[in-house]
Design a protein around this motif. Structure first.
Motif, PDB file in Angstrom:
ATOM      1  N   TYR A   1      -0.682   6.726  -0.608  1.00  0.00           N
ATOM      2  CA  TYR A   1       0.708   6.963  -1.000  1.00  0.00           C
ATOM      3  C   TYR A   1       1.591   5.909  -0.344  1.00  0.00           C
ATOM      4  O   TYR A   1       1.426   5.598   0.839  1.00  0.00           O
ATOM      5  CB  TYR A   1       1.176   8.361  -0.576  1.00  0.00           C
ATOM      6  CG  TYR A   1       0.621   9.464  -1.451  1.00  0.00           C
ATOM      7  CD1 TYR A   1       1.377   9.994  -2.491  1.00  0.00           C
ATOM      8  CD2 TYR A   1      -0.661   9.962  -1.241  1.00  0.00           C
ATOM      9  CE1 TYR A   1       0.867  11.003  -3.303  1.00  0.00           C
ATOM     10  CE2 TYR A   1      -1.177  10.960  -2.050  1.00  0.00           C
ATOM     11  CZ  TYR A   1      -0.408  11.475  -3.071  1.00  0.00           C
ATOM     12  OH  TYR A   1      -0.912  12.465  -3.880  1.00  0.00           O
TER      13      TYR A   1
ATOM     14  N   PRO B   1       5.701   4.234   0.241  1.00  0.00           N
ATOM     15  CA  PRO B   1       7.119   4.640   0.271  1.00  0.00           C
ATOM     16  C   PRO B   1       7.812   4.366  -1.064  1.00  0.00           C
ATOM     17  O   PRO B   1       7.494   3.397  -1.753  1.00  0.00           O
ATOM     18  CB  PRO B   1       7.700   3.774   1.394  1.00  0.00           C
ATOM     19  CG  PRO B   1       6.541   3.368   2.229  1.00  0.00           C
ATOM     20  CD  PRO B   1       5.377   3.255   1.292  1.00  0.00           C
ATOM     21  N   LYS B   2       8.760   5.237  -1.398  1.00  0.00           N
ATOM     22  CA  LYS B   2       9.498   5.103  -2.655  1.00  0.00           C
ATOM     23  C   LYS B   2      10.673   4.145  -2.482  1.00  0.00           C
ATOM     24  O   LYS B   2      11.483   4.287  -1.565  1.00  0.00           O
ATOM     25  CB  LYS B   2      10.007   6.472  -3.109  1.00  0.00           C
ATOM     26  CG  LYS B   2      10.737   6.432  -4.448  1.00  0.00           C
ATOM     27  CD  LYS B   2      11.166   7.819  -4.882  1.00  0.00           C
ATOM     28  CE  LYS B   2      11.878   7.783  -6.229  1.00  0.00           C
ATOM     29  NZ  LYS B   2      12.302   9.136  -6.660  1.00  0.00           N
TER      30      LYS B   2
ATOM     31  N   HIS C   1      12.920   5.213   0.715  1.00  0.00           N
ATOM     32  CA  HIS C   1      13.296   6.578   1.035  1.00  0.00           C
ATOM     33  C   HIS C   1      12.627   6.991   2.345  1.00  0.00           C
ATOM     34  O   HIS C   1      11.496   6.599   2.634  1.00  0.00           O
ATOM     35  CB  HIS C   1      12.859   7.508  -0.101  1.00  0.00           C
ATOM     36  CG  HIS C   1      13.488   8.854  -0.051  1.00  0.00           C
ATOM     37  ND1 HIS C   1      13.084   9.849   0.807  1.00  0.00           N
ATOM     38  CD2 HIS C   1      14.521   9.388  -0.782  1.00  0.00           C
ATOM     39  CE1 HIS C   1      13.819  10.923   0.618  1.00  0.00           C
ATOM     40  NE2 HIS C   1      14.694  10.671  -0.338  1.00  0.00           N
TER      41      HIS C   1
ATOM     42  N   CYS D   1      11.521   9.901   3.325  1.00  0.00           N
ATOM     43  CA  CYS D   1      10.444  10.891   3.241  1.00  0.00           C
ATOM     44  C   CYS D   1       9.627  10.803   1.960  1.00  0.00           C
ATOM     45  O   CYS D   1       8.429  11.104   1.963  1.00  0.00           O
ATOM     46  CB  CYS D   1      11.026  12.307   3.372  1.00  0.00           C
ATOM     47  SG  CYS D   1      11.941  12.575   4.900  1.00  0.00           S
ATOM     48  N   ASP D   2      10.270  10.436   0.867  1.00  0.00           N
ATOM     49  CA  ASP D   2       9.603  10.491  -0.433  1.00  0.00           C
ATOM     50  C   ASP D   2       8.524   9.413  -0.541  1.00  0.00           C
ATOM     51  O   ASP D   2       8.739   8.251  -0.184  1.00  0.00           O
ATOM     52  CB  ASP D   2      10.635  10.321  -1.548  1.00  0.00           C
ATOM     53  CG  ASP D   2      10.140  10.894  -2.861  1.00  0.00           C
ATOM     54  OD1 ASP D   2       9.027  11.447  -2.878  1.00  0.00           O
ATOM     55  OD2 ASP D   2      10.864  10.781  -3.866  1.00  0.00           O
ATOM     56  N   LEU D   3       7.338   9.812  -1.044  1.00  0.00           N
ATOM     57  CA  LEU D   3       6.223   8.887  -1.231  1.00  0.00           C
ATOM     58  C   LEU D   3       5.780   8.903  -2.689  1.00  0.00           C
ATOM     59  O   LEU D   3       5.952   9.895  -3.385  1.00  0.00           O
ATOM     60  CB  LEU D   3       5.045   9.269  -0.327  1.00  0.00           C
ATOM     61  CG  LEU D   3       5.295   9.259   1.177  1.00  0.00           C
ATOM     62  CD1 LEU D   3       4.072   9.816   1.920  1.00  0.00           C
ATOM     63  CD2 LEU D   3       5.611   7.855   1.668  1.00  0.00           C
ATOM     64  N   VAL D   4       5.186   7.799  -3.116  1.00  0.00           N
ATOM     65  CA  VAL D   4       4.704   7.660  -4.484  1.00  0.00           C
ATOM     66  C   VAL D   4       3.212   7.339  -4.426  1.00  0.00           C
ATOM     67  O   VAL D   4       2.792   6.447  -3.682  1.00  0.00           O
ATOM     68  CB  VAL D   4       5.448   6.540  -5.239  1.00  0.00           C
ATOM     69  CG1 VAL D   4       4.886   6.397  -6.643  1.00  0.00           C
ATOM     70  CG2 VAL D   4       6.938   6.813  -5.270  1.00  0.00           C
TER      71      VAL D   4
END
Length: 265
Positions: free
Chosen positions: A153, A155-156, A173, A175-178
């Motif tokens: 994953y 980072p976004k 972001h 916290c958000d992961l892609v």
């Protein structure tokens, strides 16, 4: 432990017979049981640990770094370490070169999946540690790389994509992961014994093999490299060229099942 001359002769005759009797009862295309653990290294973007039933073990860590893709063309780099061997040993250098070539093939890992902006991309550093191996470890390593990339994953991105004239690095972001969307390749080892082919040869099977084949599978097809490999240092022999085509057909028949099994972890 090395086999005696009598043991080698008996095992060779068993494997080379029309019925191909393997010591552990497996069919020619069957793999040994393996355990796979993913996402267990907190400092990595993706990780996996693969343990085979014979005690062979491989750990893979995937880390991502932001680079300027106009300067850095290669966006995937593999480094291999084998416990007990020097970094410049022939086995380490051969495996490192082979795996980098496998992952650099067109279509193996889409560079668009790593592209952040018009200027920057992620570069993946894939670190492989072969903790122990009883036979040629390239299949074990490829399974571990496949599993670690599927658990990666990143980072976004939240900053602008069109940044060709901007000197700032991309912003992510907190916290958000892609999930990284890739279709990693798999490398299969086939041992040649007489006129028979066997997948995932154990140490004793490798010891009596006449030769070996490396066949790479990616994107539902056979891709380069396809090559021979010496599975032992004493019994290397030539082989009937038709066995190469038989090996390719065997991989075509069973590779998709292996991919589905790994994706379902």
């Amino acid at each position: 432990m090395s086999l005696s001359i009598a043991e080698k002769s008996y095992l060779y005759d068993s494997l080379a017979s029309p019925d191909c009797v393997r010591p552990d009862g497996r069919l020619p295309h069957e793999f040994r049981p393996i355990e796979i653990f993913t996402d267990f290294l907190p400092s990595s973007n993706g990780s996996s640990r693969v343990i085979a039933s014979d005690g062979s073990e491989c750990i893979v860590s995937v880390k991502a770094k932001v680079v300027d893709h106009h300067i850095t063309q290669d966006l995937v780099q593999v480094e291999v370490d084998i416990a007990g061997q020097r970094d410049d040993s022939s086995d380490v250098e051969t495996l490192t070169s082979l795996l980098n070539r496998v992952l650099e093939n067109d279509g193996t890992i889409e560079t668009n999946s790593l592209k952040l902006t018009r200027k920057y991309s992620f570069k993946l550093f894939i670190d492989v540690l072969v903790v122990s191996s009883c036979s040629y470890p390239v299949s074990l390593i490829s399974f571990a790389i496949f599993s670690s990339l599927n658990s990666t994953y990143l980072p976004k991105l939240i900053s602008c994509f069109d940044d060709l004239e901007v000197e700032e690095l991309p912003t992510f972001h907190d916290c958000d992961l892609v999930k990284l969307e890739v279709s990693p390749p798999l490398v299969f080892i086939l041992a040649i014994v007489g006129e028979n082919l066997i997948m995932d040869a154990a140490a004793n099977e490798s010891e009596v093999a006449d030769n070996g084949l490396i066949i790479t599978w990616s994107g539902e097809k056979i891709v380069a490299p396809v090559r021979t490999v010496a599975l032992n240092n004493s019994d290397l022999k030539g082989f009937n060229p038709t066995l190469l085509q038989q090996g390719i057909e065997m991989v075509k028949k069973y590779a998709s099942d292996v991919v589905r099994a790994l994706e379902n972890i």
